[in-house]
Design a protein around this motif. Structure first.
Motif, mmCIF file in Angstrom:
data_model
loop_
_atom_site.group_PDB
_atom_site.id
_atom_site.type_symbol
_atom_site.label_atom_id
_atom_site.label_comp_id
_atom_site.label_asym_id
_atom_site.label_seq_id
_atom_site.Cartn_x
_atom_site.Cartn_y
_atom_site.Cartn_z
ATOM 1 N N ALA A 1 -31.019 37.249 -39.530
ATOM 2 C CA ALA A 1 -31.827 37.115 -40.745
ATOM 3 C C ALA A 1 -32.965 36.126 -40.491
ATOM 4 O O ALA A 1 -32.987 35.406 -39.497
ATOM 5 N N THR A 2 -33.908 36.082 -41.417
ATOM 6 C CA THR A 2 -35.129 35.301 -41.207
ATOM 7 C C THR A 2 -34.842 33.820 -41.023
ATOM 8 O O THR A 2 -35.457 33.158 -40.182
ATOM 9 N N ASN A 3 -33.914 33.285 -41.817
ATOM 10 C CA ASN A 3 -33.632 31.848 -41.670
ATOM 11 C C ASN A 3 -32.998 31.543 -40.312
ATOM 12 O O ASN A 3 -33.281 30.506 -39.712
ATOM 13 N N TYR A 4 -32.146 32.446 -39.825
ATOM 14 C CA TYR A 4 -31.544 32.229 -38.509
ATOM 15 C C TYR A 4 -32.581 32.389 -37.403
ATOM 16 O O TYR A 4 -32.553 31.666 -36.401
ATOM 17 N N TYR A 5 -33.513 33.309 -37.597
ATOM 18 C CA TYR A 5 -34.594 33.481 -36.629
ATOM 19 C C TYR A 5 -35.473 32.228 -36.559
ATOM 20 O O TYR A 5 -35.881 31.801 -35.477
ATOM 21 N N ALA A 6 -35.739 31.638 -37.727
ATOM 22 C CA ALA A 6 -36.506 30.387 -37.758
ATOM 23 C C ALA A 6 -35.749 29.271 -37.026
ATOM 24 O O ALA A 6 -36.353 28.466 -36.302
ATOM 25 N N TYR A 7 -34.444 29.231 -37.201
ATOM 26 C CA TYR A 7 -33.622 28.229 -36.500
ATOM 27 C C TYR A 7 -33.716 28.418 -34.982
ATOM 28 O O TYR A 7 -33.883 27.436 -34.236
ATOM 29 N N LEU A 8 -33.612 29.660 -34.530
ATOM 30 C CA LEU A 8 -33.698 29.918 -33.095
ATOM 31 C C LEU A 8 -35.047 29.482 -32.526
ATOM 32 O O LEU A 8 -35.111 28.850 -31.469
#
Length: 283
Positions: A236-243
């Motif tokens: 998801a977008t928030n996890y992609y931002a974290y990565l």
């Protein structure tokens, strides 16, 4: 008066406004944790790259499905159970207390519990499917079922939030229209459809907005259960931002993703409020 407000305003500035300003400012830089001298203004370069990146749009699609299904199912289950529990039977108090348990558990503990539940070798669910002669999939490594495993986990944890809000709304509902409908011979479904549901609409909107905003933060479940996999199926977008920010050290690019998420959440919430407001005016 200002001397009394100053401590609260200072805390608000330090924990909310200052980080937000830093986030927006950083999104216009190519800041990289491995390059301390990279904190310089480059305009909308990060946003331009973001629009062109397929992986970002995949994360948006994953986030959209995750938010849609979690919010929809939480509202439906919460509304149905709230209607059933709207009773003066003494035993119902114990049932209500039981439903609160998932909501008060730490999200990390919930994610670990459901990860075990969906692990094939120790899964009670797969054992039951095996007894029934049904396929026993590897839930968390299946490209389609992995996202549904996260959806189920999130719905289980947070439908009590919707349940409690709607149950309170049912208990505060005026008795006069309900009694009048009963005297006129209205069926329970007609009472619910034409009286209770319109009265609950503002509460449903508030509960839906709370859950929509919170669905954008479904990080612990993804991090612990699937780590965004298999592949990018649950990224998801928030996890992609974290990565991007903490695995690849691209803080500037990660900040741009987060700013886009905040803007999209704000616009979507505002659109829902206005649509529901117009519908209420028409009625």
């Amino acid at each position: 008066m200002w001397c009394f407000l100053a401590p609260a305003l200072l805390v608000l500035f330090l924990v909310t406004i200052l980080p937000f300003v830093f986030l927006v400012a950083t999104s216009f830089t190519p800041y990289d944790l491995t390059k301390p001298d990279s904190l310089r203004f480059v305009g909308s370069l990060n946003y331009t790259e973001l629009v062109r990146e397929d992986r970002f749009w995949n994360s948006v699609w994953v986030q959209a499905r995750l938010s849609f299904w979690t919010v929809s199912l939480q509202l439906l289950i919460g509304l149905g159970l709230a209607r059933l529990l709207h009773s003066r039977i003494r035993a119902v108090e114990w049932v209500r207390a039981g439903f609160i348990i998932p909501m008060v558990l730490p999200p990390v503990a919930v994610a670990l519990m459901w990860r075990i539940f969906f692990t094939p070798d120790v899964s009670v669910l797969n054992w039951l499917l095996g007894l029934a002669g049904l396929p026993q999939p590897a839930w968390l490594t299946h490209p389609t079922l992995a996202l549904w495993a996260i959806i189920i986990t999130d719905v289980w944890e947070w439908f009590p939030f919707v349940l409690l809000i709607l149950l309170a709304a049912f208990q505060m509902m005026p008795e006069e229209p309900l009694e009048a409908a009963s005297i006129d011979g209205a069926s329970p479904w007609q009472v619910f459809r034409h009286i209770e549901l319109p009265l609950l609409k503002p509460v449903l909107v508030v509960a839906g907005l709370f859950r929509l905003i919170d669905s954008m933060k479904a990080f612990p479940h993804i991090f612990i259960m699937t780590a965004g996999g298999p592949g990018v199926a649950t990224e998801a977008t928030n996890y992609y931002a974290y990565l991007q920010g903490f695995s690849y050290t691209f803080i500037g690019f990660s900040s741009a993703i987060t700013v886009v998420m905040l803007a999209a959440t704000f616009v979507l919430s505002l659109a829902i409020i206005r649509m529901v407001g117009r519908a209420a005016d028409v009625e």
